[in-house]
Design a protein around this motif. Sequence first.
Motif, PDB file in Angstrom:
ATOM      1  N   ALA A  24       1.008  -5.054   0.695  1.00  0.00           N
ATOM      2  CA  ALA A  24       0.999  -3.806   1.567  1.00  0.00           C
ATOM      3  C   ALA A  24       1.546  -2.508   0.918  1.00  0.00           C
ATOM      4  N   ASN A  25       2.069  -2.855  -0.247  1.00  0.00           N
ATOM      5  CA  ASN A  25       2.588  -1.549  -0.980  1.00  0.00           C
ATOM      6  C   ASN A  25       3.466  -0.895  -0.045  1.00  0.00           C
ATOM      7  N   ALA A  26       4.556  -1.579   0.616  1.00  0.00           N
ATOM      8  CA  ALA A  26       5.358  -1.008   1.443  1.00  0.00           C
ATOM      9  C   ALA A  26       6.633  -1.433   1.134  1.00  0.00           C
ATOM     10  N   PHE A  27       7.737  -0.572   1.035  1.00  0.00           N
ATOM     11  CA  PHE A  27       9.304  -0.846   0.789  1.00  0.00           C
ATOM     12  C   PHE A  27       9.262  -1.251  -0.776  1.00  0.00           C
ATOM     13  N   GLY A  30       9.313   1.916  -2.779  1.00  0.00           N
ATOM     14  CA  GLY A  30       9.815   3.030  -3.396  1.00  0.00           C
ATOM     15  C   GLY A  30       9.010   4.120  -4.375  1.00  0.00           C
ATOM     16  N   GLN A  31       9.314   4.356  -5.193  1.00  0.00           N
ATOM     17  CA  GLN A  31       8.704   5.507  -5.947  1.00  0.00           C
ATOM     18  C   GLN A  31       7.608   4.734  -6.830  1.00  0.00           C
ATOM     19  N   ARG A  32       7.847   3.684  -7.191  1.00  0.00           N
ATOM     20  CA  ARG A  32       6.782   2.812  -7.630  1.00  0.00           C
ATOM     21  C   ARG A  32       5.576   2.538  -6.789  1.00  0.00           C
ATOM     22  N   GLY A  33       6.079   2.471  -5.679  1.00  0.00           N
ATOM     23  CA  GLY A  33       4.900   2.460  -4.558  1.00  0.00           C
ATOM     24  C   GLY A  33       4.055   3.512  -4.558  1.00  0.00           C
ATOM     25  N   ARG A  34       4.742   4.775  -4.564  1.00  0.00           N
ATOM     26  CA  ARG A  34       4.195   6.272  -4.429  1.00  0.00           C
ATOM     27  C   ARG A  34       3.115   6.293  -5.458  1.00  0.00           C
ATOM     28  N   GLU A  35       3.648   5.846  -6.935  1.00  0.00           N
ATOM     29  CA  GLU A  35       2.869   5.938  -7.753  1.00  0.00           C
ATOM     30  C   GLU A  35       1.610   5.091  -7.973  1.00  0.00           C
ATOM     31  N   ALA A  36       1.864   4.008  -7.562  1.00  0.00           N
ATOM     32  CA  ALA A  36       0.655   3.194  -7.326  1.00  0.00           C
ATOM     33  C   ALA A  36      -0.452   3.677  -6.449  1.00  0.00           C
ATOM     34  N   ALA A  51      -5.372   2.270   2.165  1.00  0.00           N
ATOM     35  CA  ALA A  51      -4.760   1.562   2.930  1.00  0.00           C
ATOM     36  C   ALA A  51      -4.484   0.292   2.368  1.00  0.00           C
ATOM     37  N   SER A  52      -3.353  -0.298   2.405  1.00  0.00           N
ATOM     38  CA  SER A  52      -2.992  -1.626   1.700  1.00  0.00           C
ATOM     39  C   SER A  52      -2.139  -2.518   3.042  1.00  0.00           C
ATOM     40  N   THR A  53      -2.452  -3.473   2.895  1.00  0.00           N
ATOM     41  CA  THR A  53      -1.984  -4.754   3.867  1.00  0.00           C
ATOM     42  C   THR A  53      -1.950  -5.988   3.205  1.00  0.00           C
ATOM     43  N   GLY A  54      -0.718  -6.707   3.524  1.00  0.00           N
ATOM     44  CA  GLY A  54      -0.302  -7.996   3.038  1.00  0.00           C
ATOM     45  C   GLY A  54       1.276  -8.074   2.996  1.00  0.00           C
ATOM     46  N   VAL A  55       1.720  -8.594   1.855  1.00  0.00           N
ATOM     47  CA  VAL A  55       3.156  -8.898   1.771  1.00  0.00           C
ATOM     48  C   VAL A  55       4.024  -7.621   1.624  1.00  0.00           C
ATOM     49  N   ILE A  56       5.009  -7.377   2.237  1.00  0.00           N
ATOM     50  CA  ILE A  56       5.832  -6.141   2.023  1.00  0.00           C
ATOM     51  C   ILE A  56       6.852  -6.370   0.894  1.00  0.00           C
ATOM     52  N   GLY A  57       7.292  -5.395   0.181  1.00  0.00           N
ATOM     53  CA  GLY A  57       8.322  -5.410  -0.687  1.00  0.00           C
ATOM     54  C   GLY A  57       7.996  -5.800  -2.083  1.00  0.00           C
ATOM     55  N   GLU A  58       6.614  -6.251  -2.393  1.00  0.00           N
ATOM     56  CA  GLU A  58       6.443  -6.487  -3.885  1.00  0.00           C
ATOM     57  C   GLU A  58       5.576  -5.265  -4.363  1.00  0.00           C
ATOM     58  N   PRO A  59       5.895  -5.104  -5.538  1.00  0.00           N
ATOM     59  CA  PRO A  59       5.437  -3.929  -6.099  1.00  0.00           C
ATOM     60  C   PRO A  59       3.571  -4.193  -6.278  1.00  0.00           C
TER      61      PRO A  59
END
Lengths: 416, 416
Positions: free
Chosen positions: B88-91, B93-99, B121-129
């Motif tokens: 989900a690319n959620a939670f 942080g900055q790495r998520g934004r960069e992704a 849009a991204s969906t799936g596990v939260i908190g994994e880079p």
Amino acid sequence: MASITKVSPFAPGELVPLPPIAGVKIAVAEAGIKYANRTDVLLMLFPEGTQVGGVLTRSKTSSAAVDWCREQLQHASARALVVNSGNANAFTGQRGREAVEATAAFAGEAGGFEAERVFIASTGVIGEPLDATKFSHVLSKMAGEANEDLWHDAARAIMTTDTYPKVATRRAFVGNVPVTLNGIAKGSGMIQPDMATMLSFIVTDAAVEGHVLTELLRRHVKTTFNAVTVDGDTSTSDTLLIFATGEAAAKGAPKIAGPDDPEAAAFSAALLSLLHDLAIQVVKDGEGISKLMTIHVEGAESDEAAHRIAMTIGNSPLVKTAVAGEDANWGRIVMAVGRSGEAADRDRLSIWFGDIQVAKDGLRDPDYKEEQGAAYMKRGEIEIRVDCGAGGPGRATVWASDLTYDYIRINADYRS
Amino acid sequence: MASITKVSPFAPGELVPLPPIAGVKIAVAEAGIKYANRTDVLLMLFPEGTQVGGVLTRSKTSSAAVDWCREQLQHASARALVVNSGNANAFTGQRGREAVEATAAFAGEAGGFEAERVFIASTGVIGEPLDATKFSHVLSKMAGEANEDLWHDAARAIMTTDTYPKVATRRAFVGNVPVTLNGIAKGSGMIQPDMATMLSFIVTDAAVEGHVLTELLRRHVKTTFNAVTVDGDTSTSDTLLIFATGEAAAKGAPKIAGPDDPEAAAFSAALLSLLHDLAIQVVKDGEGISKLMTIHVEGAESDEAAHRIAMTIGNSPLVKTAVAGEDANWGRIVMAVGRSGEAADRDRLSIWFGDIQVAKDGLRDPDYKEEQGAAYMKRGEIEIRVDCGAGGPGRATVWASDLTYDYIRINADYRS
């Protein structure tokens, strides 16, 4: 409700003994309201001069008994409590009202006092007419047999889907005179009390005015009965009553006339501790529970905001099933915080399982290892701590059960 | 998430065909983000001049992709959509934004347009880079292969715990020119959308300005995606986007410049119908669903009040388990109405299962027989109608899934 075969893993090995309270007499009986071969009526008799306070469900579809108690609480004077299990006498219209009045009349006649001095609570199936004539002969017999030493039986008689009776006792010193507080409670589904739990009754020999009793309950339910949740549902029948006989005054205990009087402090602290004990017992017997969650939220804008965030976590089916599955799925906690509607800063959010920090400043803690979380989740009691990052002083703690196959089994079975 | 072995009983026999939309090209690929041997990336390419509108989750912990879409929606101009499942690319942080920025850059390069024209849009596990480098080679290959006839594959590539792909299509006449609306969606847990469902994407060849698209979505989600619930949880990633290529203008379709323009009426009606179709498909594939509840509430103070009452019923674990257990336990509906906090008159409350009245004026209907309710509850689709007795004009309908062992199985398993 379904038959219960599995006892909560948190059931106590044995019940703590509750001392008698002078002048308070108890009787239980089998009226055959719904259950066979078990007690389903409780009668408590209080000495003259007993004061009563209470908090009741805020449900818009409150039961006939709740309506009755709300009315009688205005007088703050009580001589008896009648509780039946098996039928909630809720959504039963005028007949429900009549059933309550008849029950109060039977108890008043049996004990020799006005019907208005009788407090009533009912728990069980909603929408079925309650046949109060079943109580008429039972109550007079009970009044004759009542004695001071039946506290455990009292707790047992008010159970529905509970797997163990809930009792607690405390002692406090009011002006150097020891007073006792005994309490019983029942759950165990439809539990996210709003003002009170489903049913809990406290009795003390302290001398406390009714309005003080109600005010102390109001203050203390916030962090006790209103801070536990099983399934997020609120009953039509939530009732918490406290009866103060005042017998301790004869031994020199001063009368507590205001909630903030110096004499009130020790009593108030003991009451808070007692309510906390009973509330935790209720959630520990939540339907189908396998694990207890203690959820601390800090850094919120206010205590109320922290409470709502903690409740959103404690009620989330996804968090509850993850805990049941021993899955350290903190992403679902992030989701619940975000969903609560309260101020939170995603990029400052931190989460701990016990002492293990899993998320830090809006990211998975670089030092966190999945094995740590997995090992922690095997415990029976799971502590979840969340700093929601809003930078405020608000904090709150909530206790919640998990969501298991057994919850489904208990609640998806036929009523019959 | 757990492996899914059981397909929803509401899965369609075969998927409806979706016609191509001129100039809209689709490609799917296996980037190996999390799942093995299944497509997990979707690329859609839109012709120049495509307008976009959208509604996004109101979660305070929204994902990096949601933040990006919110920004780019200000320009209302789109050339591509990239969706990945599995993370989900959620939670993050900055790495998520960069992704997200890297993904947009890769897609922009592959298609020859600015990164800001790419919706993600991204969906799936939260908190994994999320490792966006996995997309770099995949996206350029996909851009080369994309074609107009891959709508079913598109719906399949965005699935997570869904047991079937969700597709729908509508046709409308705008100024006598036929236009097409194609839609895809995914669920199927963490579903009580707040503004939008988890993920849904609509594409049309109508010529509609971006702000009109957003406004029409806002109006229509109230009675569609925001009126369905599986588990009451709201995702960090809820995203509903609509892309309008405007190609129909070449065939003489007038441009729709305002949501209330006469030209907008037929388009708006078709969009509402399409959203409704997709929303129902989402709830019909709710995790572990065995029965679909349609909950009508009337007699409330306002439509909003009716909606909240209906949602309280649809989210009640006790109501949901009763329905799963084929138990016509209308007492739990009374409880949920009372708990909703909205005005209701207990003594005027009426409840129906389908055409069977079970409660009337605050009482069990004297003509109601338990066997009728029991027989009705055996159906796959259960209709619950409640007049909450407040005497107001408010009404609302909500669709909800039940709560079953399978919900627990799906969500209590380890993530791995």
